[in-house]
Design an enzyme around this catalytic site. Structure first.
Site, PDB file in Angstrom:
ATOM      1  N   PRO A   1     -25.712  80.926  36.443  1.00  0.00           N
ATOM      2  CA  PRO A   1     -24.851  80.346  35.413  1.00  0.00           C
ATOM      3  C   PRO A   1     -24.818  81.138  34.111  1.00  0.00           C
ATOM      4  O   PRO A   1     -23.847  81.038  33.356  1.00  0.00           O
ATOM      5  CB  PRO A   1     -25.453  78.950  35.187  1.00  0.00           C
ATOM      6  CG  PRO A   1     -26.182  78.640  36.450  1.00  0.00           C
ATOM      7  CD  PRO A   1     -26.720  79.957  36.917  1.00  0.00           C
TER       8      PRO A   1
ATOM      9  N   GLU B   1     -33.669  75.146  43.318  1.00  0.00           N
ATOM     10  CA  GLU B   1     -33.537  75.004  41.862  1.00  0.00           C
ATOM     11  C   GLU B   1     -33.425  76.349  41.160  1.00  0.00           C
ATOM     12  O   GLU B   1     -33.112  76.413  39.972  1.00  0.00           O
ATOM     13  CB  GLU B   1     -34.748  74.238  41.295  1.00  0.00           C
ATOM     14  CG  GLU B   1     -34.748  72.758  41.604  1.00  0.00           C
ATOM     15  CD  GLU B   1     -33.526  72.048  41.021  1.00  0.00           C
ATOM     16  OE1 GLU B   1     -33.286  72.182  39.814  1.00  0.00           O
ATOM     17  OE2 GLU B   1     -32.823  71.372  41.785  1.00  0.00           O
TER      18      GLU B   1
ATOM     19  N   ARG C   1     -11.339  95.202  49.365  1.00  0.00           N
ATOM     20  CA  ARG C   1      -9.877  95.328  49.434  1.00  0.00           C
ATOM     21  C   ARG C   1      -9.345  96.437  48.527  1.00  0.00           C
ATOM     22  O   ARG C   1      -8.195  96.842  48.656  1.00  0.00           O
ATOM     23  CB  ARG C   1      -9.198  93.992  49.122  1.00  0.00           C
ATOM     24  CG  ARG C   1      -9.377  93.503  47.721  1.00  0.00           C
ATOM     25  CD  ARG C   1      -8.823  92.089  47.554  1.00  0.00           C
ATOM     26  NE  ARG C   1      -7.421  91.985  47.934  1.00  0.00           N
ATOM     27  CZ  ARG C   1      -6.409  92.318  47.152  1.00  0.00           C
ATOM     28  NH1 ARG C   1      -6.663  92.794  45.935  1.00  0.00           N
ATOM     29  NH2 ARG C   1      -5.165  92.175  47.557  1.00  0.00           N
TER      30      ARG C   1
ATOM     31  N   ASP D   1      -1.591  93.419  41.915  1.00  0.00           N
ATOM     32  CA  ASP D   1      -2.394  92.196  41.870  1.00  0.00           C
ATOM     33  C   ASP D   1      -2.336  91.544  40.496  1.00  0.00           C
ATOM     34  O   ASP D   1      -2.192  92.223  39.469  1.00  0.00           O
ATOM     35  CB  ASP D   1      -3.866  92.512  42.173  1.00  0.00           C
ATOM     36  CG  ASP D   1      -4.119  92.734  43.654  1.00  0.00           C
ATOM     37  OD1 ASP D   1      -3.232  92.407  44.457  1.00  0.00           O
ATOM     38  OD2 ASP D   1      -5.210  93.230  43.992  1.00  0.00           O
TER      39      ASP D   1
END
Length: 260
Positions: A98, A125, A163, A178
């Site tokens: 995070p 965790e 890709r 893109d």
């Protein structure tokens, strides 16, 4: 390039590596993906890789020592595979977490041009912070939400990198248009249509059927501007700051905003 993935669930990657257009990159070795299970480097009959957190609390924490042994094995494998006269350059260890920097097109392009990385997929965790402090070089995030493990972010990064490799996509120029491509203008892509010309009472926009290439390109450019202004105005601001919008582009944006 080579990606080594440290994961407790290597079986999750088996269908991913043989499916879709990017499988060409893995089958050809352009993107060499190797899977490592830290449980194989744990001690004891149960091959334990996690334990309860100090200080109490819910869940379990991945232990540092099995991860360190696994990482050492990967580094040794890299050294054994390197050419005798090759310069020793340790690839970075990447943790999906995070607190990591959000992954975007520019970031993916950077990884696509590099030698690869060691991708650490956390579970439970989290991972003992001491291992992170000692060995993790980069932390990345897919966004402000929590997943059950790092495997999906690892797949996302590898797929995005694969890709961009030459010959992987059927059309060499596909990824040049893109969404978010800073080499173009960073805007969103335009809508796309195929047969039939009319479906469920909805027709293909007339410019796309005109056969007039300049008119088609003008329509596509306007649609990219309109969609971006409507859904991601921050990308319009970024393109404007870089001088990538023409006066005609600004007129389209102004009409979208109701200023003209």
């Amino acid at each position: 390039m080579r990606f080594d993935i440290i994961t407790l669930f290597p079986e999750l990657f088996a269908p991913f590596l043989v499916s879709g257009v990017t499988r060409r990159a893995y089958a050809s070795g352009q993107v060499d993906v190797r899977l490592w299970n830290p449980r194989d480097y744990a001690e004891g009959n149960y091959r334990r890789i996690d334990d309860r957190p100090f200080g109490g609390g819910p869940g379990m924490v991945m232990m540092a020592e099995p991860l360190a042994r696994c990482l050492a094995a990967i580094r040794a494998d890299h050294a054994a595979a390197a050419a005798p006269d090759a310069a020793s350059e340790a690839v970075p260890v990447v943790l999906f977490s995070p607190i990591g920097q959000a992954l975007d097109h520019a970031g993916v392009s950077g990884w696509a041009a590099g030698p690869g990385a060691i991708l650490l997929c956390g579970r439970y965790e989290g991972i003992d912070q001491r291992f992170i402090d000692a060995h993790v070089d980069v932390q990345l995030s897919l966004g402000d939400f929590v997943l059950s493990g790092g495997e999906i972010p690892a797949m996302a990064l590898i797929d995005a990198v694969a890709r961009l490799q030459p010959g992987v996509l059927g059309d060499e120029g596909s990824h040049q248009l893109d969404s978010f491509n800073p080499a173009l203008d960073g805007l969103l892509d335009c809508p796309h249509y195929t047969r039939p010309e009319a479906w469920a009472g909805r027709a293909v926009p007339a410019p796309l059927l005109s056969g007039h290439h300049a008119e088609i390109e003008r329509w596509r450019r306007e649609q990219r501007l309109v969609l971006t202004a409507r859904h991601r105005p921050d990308l319009i601001d970024a393109a404007r700051a870089q001088g990538l919008l023409s006066r005609a582009d600004e007129a389209v944006v102004a009409r979208q905003a109701g200023l003209l």
